[in-house]
Design a protein around this motif. Structure first.
Motif, mmCIF file in Angstrom:
data_model
loop_
_atom_site.group_PDB
_atom_site.id
_atom_site.type_symbol
_atom_site.label_atom_id
_atom_site.label_comp_id
_atom_site.label_asym_id
_atom_site.label_seq_id
_atom_site.Cartn_x
_atom_site.Cartn_y
_atom_site.Cartn_z
ATOM 1 N N LYS A 160 36.314 43.013 47.891
ATOM 2 C CA LYS A 160 35.162 42.576 48.690
ATOM 3 C C LYS A 160 33.995 42.212 47.776
ATOM 4 O O LYS A 160 33.347 41.167 47.958
ATOM 5 N N PHE A 161 33.708 43.044 46.798
ATOM 6 C CA PHE A 161 32.632 42.732 45.848
ATOM 7 C C PHE A 161 32.961 41.456 45.072
ATOM 8 O O PHE A 161 32.088 40.613 44.840
ATOM 9 N N ALA A 162 34.222 41.318 44.648
ATOM 10 C CA ALA A 162 34.623 40.124 43.901
ATOM 11 C C ALA A 162 34.428 38.870 44.737
ATOM 12 O O ALA A 162 33.986 37.825 44.232
ATOM 13 N N LEU A 163 34.751 38.951 46.028
ATOM 14 C CA LEU A 163 34.562 37.797 46.910
ATOM 15 C C LEU A 163 33.076 37.468 47.078
ATOM 16 O O LEU A 163 32.690 36.291 47.099
ATOM 17 N N ASP A 164 32.236 38.494 47.195
ATOM 18 C CA ASP A 164 30.786 38.250 47.274
ATOM 19 C C ASP A 164 30.308 37.466 46.053
ATOM 20 O O ASP A 164 29.549 36.500 46.165
ATOM 21 N N ILE A 165 30.749 37.909 44.880
ATOM 22 C CA ILE A 165 30.324 37.268 43.634
ATOM 23 C C ILE A 165 30.849 35.837 43.561
ATOM 24 O O ILE A 165 30.111 34.911 43.210
ATOM 25 N N ALA A 166 32.117 35.665 43.901
ATOM 26 C CA ALA A 166 32.720 34.333 43.823
ATOM 27 C C ALA A 166 32.051 33.363 44.795
ATOM 28 O O ALA A 166 31.859 32.180 44.475
ATOM 29 N N ARG A 167 31.675 33.841 45.974
ATOM 30 C CA ARG A 167 31.004 32.956 46.939
ATOM 31 C C ARG A 167 29.615 32.559 46.469
ATOM 32 O O ARG A 167 29.187 31.420 46.661
ATOM 33 N N ALA A 168 28.906 33.499 45.842
ATOM 34 C CA ALA A 168 27.601 33.156 45.285
ATOM 35 C C ALA A 168 27.749 32.110 44.189
ATOM 36 O O ALA A 168 26.983 31.138 44.125
ATOM 37 N N MET A 169 28.743 32.289 43.332
ATOM 38 C CA MET A 169 28.951 31.346 42.245
ATOM 39 C C MET A 169 29.431 29.999 42.762
ATOM 40 O O MET A 169 29.048 28.951 42.232
#
Length: 375
Positions: A160-169
């Motif tokens: 979930k955290f990885a997806l948050d980061i990837a979406r921001a990027m």
């Protein structure tokens, strides 16, 4: 997940009373400003609509410090905010460079709006260079991970955290912005510790195919190999690279989410940089990591930037992987749950044939790219 330009100021200045005052920087810090307090420069080009009235801004306790400035808790009208006060510089050349960096950071932060990007509120040019953003009461991802060691994040939370980061990027890259300093220190948890937001655009740049950018940016342990060269570049020299440097950094961050370890443990910063750039070393993945999850990590930090996936592809792969996991036995949204961290949960077996097919297709795609580049 919306990713958009943010051009409105939401009528901010009309909402606040005029009796508030700007307190000087706390702790009686020295200020290298002109006698009249002005830091205006021809290099500064910030739309007046992005500026806040410094008389309405209160600066309180310091909550962080970096190479280019300090961050304070503050108040703007009825909002609790984070106030980043940038260093003014001690020479005319340094002052001009810092003002240019300030203007660039303000303009880029104001352009994009996404739920996983820290919200930009406004900026001041006088009497100090100040950037005002929302204040996240949660801690940095770095502090959070250190706090639960030696335990690991629950795998659902890590993804979930990885997806948050990837979406921001993905949002930044969609607007032609390279962050260049993606690391856990620049990722902030929300108050309920359910989401992560990306902060600090101090090293961000607009990407241009024909324009070269300064080398040796970011933080060594998370920097892509192409940011180095066989002959060390002097600070300010130029070399070519593109937004795939952020994908490499993401691969290192994803590895940290899965292992809760410092990348390149036992090495100094320069040793880590040398190992990654010239010996093609990468942090070791535990044997019990899912093969398809290991593939995502390794595809992000592969040596050839052209072989790395885009963040859109990363998001699809992470979502596909998440689909294969059984539902958590507890609520991952509860930050106080004792099950939010675990000593090992990487040994489940992937059994979904459609999912395996999707990963197989992606592997074939990257293999085809590798073949073309080797010819």
């Amino acid at each position: 997940m919306s990713c958009s330009y943010n051009n409105s100021r939401e009528g901010r200045e009309s909402e606040f009373e005029q009796h508030s005052v700007l307190r000087k920087s706390v702790d009686s810090e020295p200020k290298s400003v002109s006698q009249n307090g002005s830091i205006s420069s021809p290099q500064l080009s910030i739309d007046d609509n992005l500026l806040v009235d410094p008389k309405l801004l209160l600066i309180r306790s310091k909550i962080g410090e970096g190479a280019h400035g300090r961050v304070y808790e503050g108040r703007y009208g009825d909002q609790i905010v984070a106030v980043k006060v940038l260093n003014p510089g001690s020479t005319p050349e340094e002052k001009a460079a810092l003002e240019s960096r300030f203007a660039r950071e303000v303009n880029m932060m104001s352009r994009v709006k996404h739920e996983n990007l820290v919200k930009f509120i406004g900026a001041c040019k006088d009497p100090l260079m100040v950037i005002v953003t929302e204040l996240l009461p949660g801690m940095s991802l770095r502090k959070y991970l250190v706090g639960i060691r030696p335990k690991l994040l629950d795998l659902h939370v890590a993804i979930k955290f990885a997806l948050d980061i990837a979406r921001a990027m993905e949002c930044l890259h969609a607007h032609g912005i390279i962050h260049r300093d993606l690391k856990p220190d620049n990722l902030l948890l929300t108050a309920n510790q359910r989401s992560v937001k990306l902060a600090d655009f101090g090293l961000a740049r607009e990407e241009s195919v024909t324009e070269m950018m300064t080398a040796e940016t970011g933080t060594y342990r998370w920097m892509a190999p192409e940011l180095y060269s066989t002959v060390t570049l002097r600070q300010g020299e130029k070399k070519h690279y593109n937004n795939k440097v952020d994908v490499y950094s993401f691969g290192i961050v994803l590895w940290e989410l899965l292992t809760n370890r410092m990348p390149f443990e036992g090495m100094s910063n320069l040793q880590a940089a040398y190992a990654a750039a010239f010996k093609q070393e990468r942090p070791s993945l535990p044997e019990d990591v899912f093969p398809d999850l290991a593939f995502i990590v390794q595809s992000c930090w592969v040596e050839d930037p052209n072989m790395r996936p885009s963040f859109s592809q990363v998001i699809r792969m992470l979502n596909t992987f998440l689909f294969t996991l059984p539902p958590p036995s507890h609520s991952i949204s509860d930050p106080d749950s004792n099950n939010s961290a675990t000593t090992s949960n990487r040994t489940l077996t992937l059994s979904s044939a459609p999912v395996k097919g999707k990963f197989s297709f992606l592997r074939q795609l990257f293999a085809a790219r590798r073949t073309r580049h080797s010819q």
